[in-house]
Motif scaffolding. Structure first.
Motif, mmCIF file in Angstrom:
data_model
loop_
_atom_site.group_PDB
_atom_site.id
_atom_site.type_symbol
_atom_site.label_atom_id
_atom_site.label_comp_id
_atom_site.label_asym_id
_atom_site.label_seq_id
_atom_site.Cartn_x
_atom_site.Cartn_y
_atom_site.Cartn_z
ATOM 1 N N LEU A 116 0.877 -1.180 -0.024
ATOM 2 C CA LEU A 116 -0.170 -0.108 -0.043
ATOM 3 C C LEU A 116 0.941 1.197 -0.109
ATOM 4 N N TRP A 117 1.951 1.271 0.849
ATOM 5 C CA TRP A 117 2.924 2.408 0.764
ATOM 6 C C TRP A 117 3.426 2.605 -0.464
ATOM 7 N N GLY A 118 3.904 1.634 -1.106
ATOM 8 C CA GLY A 118 4.392 1.706 -2.563
ATOM 9 C C GLY A 118 3.510 2.141 -3.534
ATOM 10 N N GLU A 119 2.426 1.523 -3.373
ATOM 11 C CA GLU A 119 1.352 2.229 -4.360
ATOM 12 C C GLU A 119 1.136 3.696 -4.223
ATOM 13 N N SER A 120 0.972 3.995 -3.059
ATOM 14 C CA SER A 120 0.993 5.576 -2.784
ATOM 15 C C SER A 120 1.912 6.325 -3.202
ATOM 16 N N ARG A 121 3.337 5.812 -3.223
ATOM 17 C CA ARG A 121 4.544 6.541 -3.957
ATOM 18 C C ARG A 121 4.201 6.622 -5.397
ATOM 19 N N ILE A 122 3.830 5.552 -5.928
ATOM 20 C CA ILE A 122 3.545 5.619 -7.470
ATOM 21 C C ILE A 122 2.754 6.633 -7.769
ATOM 22 N N GLU A 123 1.510 6.781 -7.054
ATOM 23 C CA GLU A 123 0.341 7.590 -7.412
ATOM 24 C C GLU A 123 0.715 8.972 -6.914
ATOM 25 N N LEU A 124 1.726 9.351 -6.146
ATOM 26 C CA LEU A 124 2.338 10.610 -5.754
ATOM 27 C C LEU A 124 3.444 11.119 -6.980
ATOM 28 N N SER A 125 3.903 10.064 -7.717
ATOM 29 C CA SER A 125 4.689 10.510 -8.578
ATOM 30 C C SER A 125 4.314 10.686 -10.100
ATOM 31 N N PRO A 126 4.561 11.910 -10.792
ATOM 32 C CA PRO A 126 4.166 12.045 -11.869
ATOM 33 C C PRO A 126 4.448 11.179 -13.018
ATOM 34 N N LEU A 127 5.957 10.851 -12.785
ATOM 35 C CA LEU A 127 6.788 10.157 -13.566
ATOM 36 C C LEU A 127 6.292 8.546 -13.809
ATOM 37 N N CYS A 128 5.781 8.004 -12.574
ATOM 38 C CA CYS A 128 5.272 6.731 -12.300
ATOM 39 C C CYS A 128 3.818 6.715 -12.914
ATOM 40 N N ARG A 129 3.119 7.820 -12.818
ATOM 41 C CA ARG A 129 1.777 7.753 -13.235
ATOM 42 C C ARG A 129 1.636 7.761 -14.871
ATOM 43 N N THR A 130 2.842 8.380 -15.359
ATOM 44 C CA THR A 130 2.856 8.323 -16.728
ATOM 45 C C THR A 130 3.254 7.019 -17.388
ATOM 46 N N ALA A 131 4.095 6.366 -16.708
ATOM 47 C CA ALA A 131 4.649 5.151 -17.030
ATOM 48 C C ALA A 131 3.494 4.095 -16.853
ATOM 49 N N LEU A 132 2.745 4.292 -15.833
ATOM 50 C CA LEU A 132 1.653 3.012 -15.847
ATOM 51 C C LEU A 132 0.275 3.847 -16.267
ATOM 52 N N SER A 133 0.230 4.166 -17.491
ATOM 53 C CA SER A 133 -0.734 4.797 -17.852
ATOM 54 C C SER A 133 -2.279 3.958 -18.036
ATOM 55 N N ASN A 134 -1.924 2.651 -17.852
ATOM 56 C CA ASN A 134 -3.096 1.862 -17.686
ATOM 57 C C ASN A 134 -3.623 1.615 -16.232
ATOM 58 N N ASN A 135 -3.353 2.686 -15.452
ATOM 59 C CA ASN A 135 -3.876 2.547 -14.057
ATOM 60 C C ASN A 135 -3.473 1.465 -13.145
ATOM 61 N N LEU A 136 -2.437 1.987 -12.507
ATOM 62 C CA LEU A 136 -2.195 0.777 -11.295
ATOM 63 C C LEU A 136 -2.989 0.316 -10.515
ATOM 64 N N SER A 137 -3.936 1.212 -9.988
ATOM 65 C CA SER A 137 -4.881 0.831 -9.307
ATOM 66 C C SER A 137 -6.059 -0.275 -9.403
ATOM 67 N N GLU A 138 -6.177 -0.376 -10.732
ATOM 68 C CA GLU A 138 -6.856 -1.258 -11.561
ATOM 69 C C GLU A 138 -6.411 -2.867 -11.312
ATOM 70 N N HIS A 139 -5.059 -2.779 -11.025
ATOM 71 C CA HIS A 139 -4.292 -4.212 -10.964
ATOM 72 C C HIS A 139 -4.273 -4.477 -9.388
ATOM 73 N N ILE A 140 -4.252 -3.566 -8.407
ATOM 74 C CA ILE A 140 -4.105 -4.023 -7.318
ATOM 75 C C ILE A 140 -5.178 -3.234 -6.325
ATOM 76 N N SER A 141 -6.478 -3.374 -6.952
ATOM 77 C CA SER A 141 -7.589 -2.765 -6.344
ATOM 78 C C SER A 141 -7.967 -3.462 -4.978
ATOM 79 N N ASP A 142 -7.812 -4.750 -5.012
ATOM 80 C CA ASP A 142 -8.109 -5.761 -4.006
ATOM 81 C C ASP A 142 -7.156 -5.381 -2.497
#
Length: 248
Positions: A116-142
């Motif tokens: 969860l902490w790592g997911e938050s780091r990705i969400e807070l990083s514009p660079l990571c958000r661009t790299a994961l354009s297909n939305n990380l939250s869909e893959h780890i919504s559970d």
């Protein structure tokens, strides 16, 4: 020797923090530590501990930092799953905590909180958000927080009602790679041999965050119950892997 401010029970927390900033700027260590000790003993709670430990780290307030650190270790089951923790605790503070034997979490809970902490780091990083354009939250919504407006510190609904396992925690290769990059070497502090083999296979392995070889080594420990000395990331005491407070 403590300064009179230590006994000023009605000192407002905002004023106290401003005094600490000034004391840090002018290098008045006694004043800074006295106020920090007062804050830690009188005003520290679940709602502000993350704010205070970051503040203490920024201004080198050792007394306040120690109070916050001990408080967070003992109340980790709530704090590590809170929004404040995920969004405000930096890597340097988290690394020290996850290595502690006094952390009041099971190893599976620690793994889940790190995801969860790592997911938050990705969400807070514009660079990571661009790299994961297909939305990380869909893959780890559970393994995201259960939506609850009245309980900020509620744990995420990541365990099933039967067996206590993650609901299909399979991530895309992009998500797994991003999380592995962010969480290394934090994830190495998860003491895999203290996680049930079934949970290792059903909860840990599908995330792709931990190498399969390490998971197999942990399973072999359960089978043999013998110490695996080449697992240098684990602590050994008299030939046994040292357990944390949360698993005792």
């Amino acid at each position: 020797t403590q300064l009179p401010v230590y006994r000023a029970r009605k000192l407002h927390k905002d004023i106290a923090k401003k005094l600490i900033v000034l004391a840090d700027y002018y290098a008045v260590e006694l004043l800074k530590e006295s106020i920090g000790d007062w804050l830690g003993k009188t005003l520290l709670d679940m709602n502000n501990v993350c704010e205070y430990i970051v503040f203490a780290s920024t201004h080198n307030v050792h007394s306040l930092y120690k109070h916050c650190y001990r408080f967070m270790l003992g109340n980790a089951k709530d704090i590590f799953f809170s929004t404040d923790f995920r969004e405000s605790i930096p890597y340097e503070i988290l690394e020290k905590m996850v290595a502690s034997d006094d952390l009041n979490l099971t190893e599976l809970e620690l793994f889940q909180s790190l995801i969860l902490w790592g997911e938050s780091r990705i969400e807070l990083s514009p660079l990571c958000r661009t790299a994961l354009s297909n939305n990380l939250s869909e893959h780890i919504s559970d393994i995201s927080l259960s939506e609850s407006s009245d309980d900020e510190h509620r744990k995420p609904n990541i365990l099933s009602s039967s067996g206590g396992h993650l609901h299909d925690p399979i991530m895309s290769p992009e998500s797994s790679h991003a999380l592995r990059t962010i969480l290394e070497p934090l994830i190495t502090h998860v003491r895999l041999p203290f996680i049930d083999p079934e949970q290792l296979i059903e909860c840990i392995k599908p995330t792709g965050v931990i190498d399969n070889s390490k998971i197999l080594q942990a399973i072999s420990y359960h089978i043999s119950k013998k110490p695996i000395y080449h697992l240098t990331t684990y602590r050994f005491v008299l030939g046994r892997i040292q357990s944390r407070r949360g698993t005792r």
